[in-house]
Design an enzyme around this catalytic site. Structure first.
Site, PDB file in Angstrom:
ATOM      1  N   LYS A   9      53.162  37.063  45.927  1.00  0.00           N
ATOM      2  CA  LYS A   9      53.016  38.537  45.969  1.00  0.00           C
ATOM      3  C   LYS A   9      54.239  39.062  46.720  1.00  0.00           C
ATOM      4  CE  LYS A   9      47.957  38.304  46.124  1.00  0.00           C
ATOM      5  NZ  LYS A   9      46.631  37.850  46.906  1.00  0.00           N
ATOM      6  N   ASP A  62      43.713  46.469  48.390  1.00  0.00           N
ATOM      7  CA  ASP A  62      42.950  45.474  47.478  1.00  0.00           C
ATOM      8  C   ASP A  62      41.704  46.102  47.011  1.00  0.00           C
ATOM      9  OD1 ASP A  62      43.923  42.787  47.185  1.00  0.00           O
ATOM     10  OD2 ASP A  62      43.396  42.204  49.134  1.00  0.00           O
ATOM     11  N   GLN A 112      44.737  37.793  53.172  1.00  0.00           N
ATOM     12  CA  GLN A 112      44.617  36.801  52.069  1.00  0.00           C
ATOM     13  C   GLN A 112      43.100  36.133  52.286  1.00  0.00           C
ATOM     14  OE1 GLN A 112      46.445  36.311  49.226  1.00  0.00           O
ATOM     15  NE2 GLN A 112      44.990  34.865  48.545  1.00  0.00           N
TER      16      GLN A 112
END
Ligand code: NAD
Length: 292
Positions: free
Chosen positions: A53, A120, A97
């Site tokens: 990422k 997200d 994460q």
């Protein structure tokens, strides 16, 4: 049947060219898009995902900030980091994460992220907007799947879509997106009786279970579009999806490879969500129309 490949690497490259331009326009206006990535603990798979990422940020021209926190970080400490990032105007996207260590309540953390920075798409407000048919931030994997279908001009309208796996991050949101695009949607899960009877009805089949090669050619209709979300590492070190890819060739009309299908699109959509969040913040700051 000639089976065509839904190539996530090629489509990512194409989208990157467009979105790099949008990121650089923001940077030139003195408002570079910024993503903060928080990782707690030492999970090796998570470390690889975070590295990818951060690398994608560099490729897209997104400023990145990585916070590596020790395993013993408390929930209160993590919440304080999120609060600081929520208030930082240079940060437009916040990604925590997953999975988090067991002593931290994942829901509490996701709920604490400013929904306008929730790139997200996991915050309940964004989940609710998606369910209500007014998507704002769509979770990256489902958003990437829709881009792959659109790029191949596969129109879900009137088609029977079968989604195998109903997680909050993949199965449920991709089913909602397909429903909104006019598909008739069946959700299957680990309790589904006679899975093959359902999958054989699919015009569009999305498989997201984490079960290596669960779906083989006998379970799909001739000419189906097959989207494989699974990423499974076998004991011999090889990477396979939830679909037996080789057996789809000649049977499916389209199939996604693993790796190189849905995976790269997930990261691409994270970058796109971050640039969109930055554009929306810029528009708000300049009292222009909210572009989201
Ligand atoms: P999850 O474990 O949260 O959910 C799995 C779902 O599959 C559940 O709904 C479960 O009921 C269902 N399921 C399990 N076994 C089944 C079976 N035998 N028959 C029918 N349904 C079954 O998983 P997830 O987070 O949705 O991830 C699924 C897979 O996708 C994993 O391999 C994961 O690594 C992968 N993944 C890939 C990407 C990507 O970018 N390509 C992103 C997210 C997840």
């Amino acid at each position: 049947m000639d089976t065509r490949i839904l190539d996530g690497v090629a489509l990512s490259r194409k989208l990157r060219a467009e979105w790099q331009g949008r990121a650089s326009a923001l940077a030139q206006a003195g408002h570079p898009p910024g993503l903060a990535v928080l990782i707690v603990g030492q999970d090796p798979a998570s470390a690889v995902y975070v590295r990818n990422k951060i690398k994608a940020c560099a490729d897209f021209g997104v400023r990145s900030e990585q916070l590596e926190l020790p395993e013993q970080t408390t929930e209160a400490e993590l919440l304080r980091h999120i609060d600081r990032l929520n208030r930082d105007p240079a940060v437009h996207g916040i990604l925590v994460q997953l999975p988090l260590p067991k002593h931290i309540a994942t829901e509490k953390i996701i709920h604490a992220i400013d929904p306008a920075k929730d790139v997200d798409g996991f915050h309940p407000l964004n989940v609710g907007l998606l369910a209500a048919g007014q998507p704002r931030f769509v979770p990256c994997t489902p958003a990437g799947i829709m881009e792959l279908l659109d790029a191949a001009q596969i129109n879900p309208w009137g088609q029977h879509a079968v989604v195998v796996g109903a997680s909050n991050i993949v199965g449920k949101p991709v089913g909602l997106l397909l429903l909104q695009r006019g598909a008739t949607v069946t959700f299957c899960n680990s309790k589904t009786r006679d899975l093959a009877a359902h999958t054989r009805q699919a015009d569009i089949l999305v498989v997201a279970t984490g079960r290596p090669k669960l779906v083989n050619a006998d379970m799909v209709k001739e000419g189906a579009v097959v989207v494989d979300v699974g990423i499974n590492r076998l004991p011999d070190g090889s990477l396979v999806g939830d679909v037996d890819y080789q057996s789809m060739l000649g049977k499916a009309s389209y199939v996604t490879p693993v790796p190189g299908g849905v995976g790269p699109m997930t990261i691409t959509m994270l970058m796109i969500n971050t640039v969109r969040a930055a554009e929306a913040a810029y528009a708000r700051a300049h009292k222009a129309v909210n572009v989201l």
